[in-house]
Design a protein around this motif. Structure first.
Motif, mmCIF file in Angstrom:
data_model
loop_
_atom_site.group_PDB
_atom_site.id
_atom_site.type_symbol
_atom_site.label_atom_id
_atom_site.label_comp_id
_atom_site.label_asym_id
_atom_site.label_seq_id
_atom_site.Cartn_x
_atom_site.Cartn_y
_atom_site.Cartn_z
ATOM 1 N N LYS A 1 43.261 37.971 51.472
ATOM 2 C CA LYS A 1 44.094 38.288 50.311
ATOM 3 C C LYS A 1 43.237 38.794 49.172
ATOM 4 N N SER B 1 51.248 39.437 47.103
ATOM 5 C CA SER B 1 50.618 38.214 47.550
ATOM 6 C C SER B 1 49.102 38.325 47.330
ATOM 7 N N HIS C 1 45.141 36.062 46.368
ATOM 8 C CA HIS C 1 44.374 34.818 46.441
ATOM 9 C C HIS C 1 44.311 34.177 45.047
ATOM 10 N N GLU D 1 53.010 35.877 44.476
ATOM 11 C CA GLU D 1 52.578 34.689 45.203
ATOM 12 C C GLU D 1 51.064 34.631 45.187
ATOM 13 N N SER D 2 50.503 33.458 44.858
ATOM 14 C CA SER D 2 49.053 33.318 44.810
ATOM 15 C C SER D 2 48.663 31.875 45.058
ATOM 16 N N GLU D 3 47.419 31.699 45.484
ATOM 17 C CA GLU D 3 46.909 30.349 45.682
ATOM 18 C C GLU D 3 46.532 29.713 44.348
ATOM 19 N N ARG E 1 55.215 32.068 42.738
ATOM 20 C CA ARG E 1 54.794 30.941 43.580
ATOM 21 C C ARG E 1 53.285 30.835 43.502
#
Length: 224
Positions: A6, A21, A23, A38-40, A55
């Motif tokens: 990512k 999406s 990281h 969306e990401s960590e 998210r």
């Protein structure tokens, strides 16, 4: 087969970009994200507008954020002002400022607030710890342990000046252990309930024990 790595996203200054999406996402300045994200790990410092659901495994903001969708995360830390058109769901939610949830519920394992909020639906958390630095409004609260106190620290008085009294207002508050100060509610239900100073309660339903501390108003008490 090799896993797809990512990308990271970083916005500095003023700008806009599409969602997707990632990281790690870092925003510093004034930015707009067009679409769901969306990401960590997500960090924002400044002013941000997201036109979709966000998210993140770990979410942290310092400043002002508007999310036109839901906010879903694991660790959610809010320092400043967050405005959500949908709902918020996380494991641990920590608020230091102002939270507005327009579309629905706030659901978490733990919810800790030092500030003010307006949740149009249900606040549902195992542990609820609220210190009212500003007006707090919610339709219903459900949890295992619910504690509401008025903060004695006035560090955010300027932020909330003119917005109303530092009081929690709810239609229904229900939990196993409930301790309330400066709370206005139609109905309070619990096993062990303590009504502290500054409360105005229509009906208290308790299963084991009801305690009254300080000057408060309870129209009706019922042991179930």
């Amino acid at each position: 087969m090799q896993a797809t790595m990512k990308r990271n996203m970083k916005i500095t200054g003023t700008g806009s970009t599409n969602g997707g999406s990632f990281h790690n996402v870092r925003v510093m300045g004034e930015a707009q994200i067009l679409g769901p994200l969306e990401s960590e790990s997500f960090r924002s410092m400044g002013t941000l507008d997201v036109s979709g659901t966000l998210r993140a495994g770990n979410y942290r903001q310092v400043g002002e954020v508007v999310i036109n969708g839901d906010l879903v995360g694991n660790q959610i830390s809010i320092l400043g002002q967050l405005d959500i058109s949908g709902s918020i769901r996380g494991r641990a939610v920590k608020l230091r400022g102002q939270l507005d949830v327009h579309g629905g519920e706030c659901e978490a394992t733990s919810f800790e607030a030092r500030g003010g909020f307006n949740i149009h639906g249900l606040l549902n958390a195992g542990e609820v710890d609220i210190r009212t630095w500003g007006p707090c409004r919610v339709k219903e609260i459900a949890g295992n342990r619910i504690v509401v106190r008025q903060s004695k620290w006035g560090g955010l008085k300027q932020l909330f000046s003119g917005q109303g009294a530092m009081t929690l207002t709810a239609e229904l508050i229900e939990g196993d252990y409930v301790y309330l100060e400066n709370t206005t509610a139609d109905v309070v239900r619990g096993a062990n309930v303590t009504i502290g100073p500054g409360c105005k309660i229509g009906l208290v339903e308790y299963r084991k024990q009801l305690r009254r501390i300080g000057a408060s108003q309870v129209n009706e008490e019922v042991k179930r």
